[in-house]
Design an enzyme around this catalytic site. Sequence first.
Site, PDB file in Angstrom:
ATOM      1  N   LYS A   6       0.850  -1.199   0.000  1.00 48.22           N
ATOM      2  CA  LYS A   6       0.000   0.000   0.000  1.00 48.22           C
ATOM      3  C   LYS A   6       0.885   1.249   0.000  1.00 48.22           C
ATOM      4  O   LYS A   6       2.091   1.163   0.241  1.00 48.22           O
ATOM      5  CB  LYS A   6      -0.926  -0.018   1.216  1.00 48.22           C
ATOM      6  CG  LYS A   6      -0.202   0.015   2.557  1.00 48.22           C
ATOM      7  CD  LYS A   6      -1.161  -0.227   3.724  1.00 48.22           C
ATOM      8  CE  LYS A   6      -0.377  -0.310   5.020  1.00 48.22           C
ATOM      9  NZ  LYS A   6      -1.233  -0.702   6.157  1.00 48.22           N
ATOM     10  N   TYR A  31      15.250  30.022   8.479  1.00 51.07           N
ATOM     11  CA  TYR A  31      14.033  30.620   9.044  1.00 51.07           C
ATOM     12  C   TYR A  31      14.062  30.551  10.572  1.00 51.07           C
ATOM     13  O   TYR A  31      14.420  29.515  11.134  1.00 51.07           O
ATOM     14  CB  TYR A  31      12.806  29.855   8.553  1.00 51.07           C
ATOM     15  CG  TYR A  31      12.456  30.118   7.109  1.00 51.07           C
ATOM     16  CD1 TYR A  31      12.169  31.393   6.660  1.00 51.07           C
ATOM     17  CD2 TYR A  31      12.406  29.063   6.203  1.00 51.07           C
ATOM     18  CE1 TYR A  31      11.835  31.622   5.325  1.00 51.07           C
ATOM     19  CE2 TYR A  31      12.066  29.283   4.874  1.00 51.07           C
ATOM     20  CZ  TYR A  31      11.784  30.565   4.441  1.00 51.07           C
ATOM     21  OH  TYR A  31      11.454  30.783   3.137  1.00 51.07           O
ATOM     22  N   ARG A  89     -10.400  -0.146  15.925  1.00 48.91           N
ATOM     23  CA  ARG A  89     -10.351   0.752  14.769  1.00 48.91           C
ATOM     24  C   ARG A  89     -11.240   0.179  13.670  1.00 48.91           C
ATOM     25  O   ARG A  89     -12.101   0.860  13.141  1.00 48.91           O
ATOM     26  CB  ARG A  89      -8.896   0.896  14.298  1.00 48.91           C
ATOM     27  CG  ARG A  89      -8.683   1.914  13.217  1.00 48.91           C
ATOM     28  CD  ARG A  89      -7.238   1.985  12.770  1.00 48.91           C
ATOM     29  NE  ARG A  89      -6.777   0.719  12.174  1.00 48.91           N
ATOM     30  CZ  ARG A  89      -5.602   0.557  11.589  1.00 48.91           C
ATOM     31  NH1 ARG A  89      -4.738   1.570  11.541  1.00 48.91           N
ATOM     32  NH2 ARG A  89      -5.256  -0.595  11.073  1.00 48.91           N
ATOM     33  N   MET A 109      11.056  24.602   2.652  1.00 52.65           N
ATOM     34  CA  MET A 109      10.238  23.846   1.697  1.00 52.65           C
ATOM     35  C   MET A 109      11.101  23.038   0.725  1.00 52.65           C
ATOM     36  O   MET A 109      10.816  21.868   0.445  1.00 52.65           O
ATOM     37  CB  MET A 109       9.338  24.806   0.909  1.00 52.65           C
ATOM     38  CG  MET A 109       8.320  24.092   0.039  1.00 52.65           C
ATOM     39  SD  MET A 109       7.385  25.196  -1.000  1.00 52.65           S
ATOM     40  CE  MET A 109       6.399  26.076   0.186  1.00 52.65           C
TER      41      MET A 109
HETATM   42  C1  LIG Z   1      -0.226  -1.664   6.798  1.00 46.77           C
HETATM   43  C2  LIG Z   1      -0.756  -2.922   7.371  1.00 46.77           C
HETATM   44  C3  LIG Z   1       0.113  -3.999   7.621  1.00 46.77           C
HETATM   45  C4  LIG Z   1       1.607  -3.924   7.458  1.00 46.77           C
HETATM   46  O1  LIG Z   1       2.172  -3.289   8.584  1.00 46.77           O
HETATM   47  P1  LIG Z   1       3.760  -3.272   8.844  1.00 46.77           P
HETATM   48  O2  LIG Z   1       3.852  -2.733  10.214  1.00 46.77           O
HETATM   49  O3  LIG Z   1       4.353  -2.321   7.852  1.00 46.77           O
HETATM   50  O4  LIG Z   1       4.246  -4.656   8.684  1.00 46.77           O
HETATM   51  C5  LIG Z   1      -0.450  -5.196   8.075  1.00 46.77           C
HETATM   52  N1  LIG Z   1      -1.784  -5.305   8.275  1.00 46.77           N
HETATM   53  C6  LIG Z   1      -2.629  -4.274   8.066  1.00 46.77           C
HETATM   54  C7  LIG Z   1      -4.082  -4.468   8.319  1.00 46.77           C
HETATM   55  C8  LIG Z   1      -2.141  -3.050   7.630  1.00 46.77           C
HETATM   56  O5  LIG Z   1      -2.990  -2.031   7.452  1.00 46.77           O
END
Ligand SMILES: *Cc1c(COP(=O)(O)O)cnc(C)c1O
Length: 363
Positions: free
Chosen positions: A36, A260, A132, A308
């Site tokens: 992802k 800055y 969650r 930036m």
């Molecule tokens: C992003 C995610 C992972 C991977 O997490 P890592 O800590 O990067 O291994 C696993 N399960 C779910 C549901 C996630 O959203």
Amino acid sequence: MHYRQTRAEISSSAIQHNAKWVRRAMAGGKLLGVVKADGYGHGVGPAVQALTPYVDGMAAGFMEEALAVRDSGYKGPVVILEGCFSNKELTLCCEQQLSPVVHCEQQLQAIEQAKLRAPLWIWLKVDTGMHRLGWSQEQAQQALSRLQSSDNVAGVTLMSHLANADAEHSLNAAQKQLFYQLSGTLSGYQARSFHNSAGLLNPATQWALQDDDWARAGLLLYGVNPSTVTEVQPELQPAMRLVAPVIALHKLKRGESVGYGSGWSAEKPSVIATVAMGYADGYPRQAKNGTPAMIRGHRVGLAGRVSMDMLTIDVTGIDDVQLGDDVELWGPDVDVRQVAACADTISWHLLTGVSGRVPRVLL
Ligand SMILES: *Cc1c(COP(=O)(O)O)cnc(C)c1O
């Protein structure tokens, strides 16, 4: 064509080394490569290509990301971690053979009511303490039974997610125990999935993975240890090296300040190098004075506020620093975890935050 030297170098061989390490550490079970957020900022295409020989499936955040995994040429299982809400998405899941997570009533109803040409493999998410996403302990069996009796469902993987696997916390053992107990009493599923990267390493959450247990690893595959639990020291290779050139050098007298807010002042005559990397590139603006970087084999520190497009480092006493010299902001020689700690954030945030204007250069 890129004129600016700033870049993120991506090492496929590092990703492959890490994937092999994770597989050895797992000793059994199946591995879902989490790609992802554009492969944690490494580029979904390069991540998918590097991981394909070593994983049993991939995980994307949402539909667009899952389609990008397919566009990268991946033919195996792809899980959509946020799941799908619309009929249109479910049809796409069917056409592209994608597996949505089902974590709530609306998603379950959408599956029950869809008219699909072929059944989908579903990942049913139960909540074991993170609160969650996911079905409660009490709701889980009914959700499973409804999936089981739907013609749109080919099979189910039971999953849950850990809230504290990167550290020592009483919820780790509690979540593991609840998932274990649930998977023992629930019926109507064929596989299960509990561990993220940190969960694989934490003694409180580990178990010997069976053939139908799927680990979901992200960060480890990109070569960063997610864990603050010290028992294991994974042998990893960081897959991203964030690099930018020196574009100016300034000699400062004692008492003169930089940037800055004049956030850093020279305590002695100093040399400051200005580097073409700023918060618009994804470098954290919160990074403190002294945040590590590497130039010509020397460890140096950030001096002054991140702007930036630029940041400034103290190169006092390092001979021969020249315009055009590469500065490593994180990578094999500068631990991204240290940079994250200096900016009050986490490695995941920094890797996924490298912005679109930084070219990814595949090594
Ligand atoms: C992003 C995610 C992972 C991977 O997490 P890592 O800590 O990067 O291994 C696993 N399960 C779910 C549901 C996630 O959203």
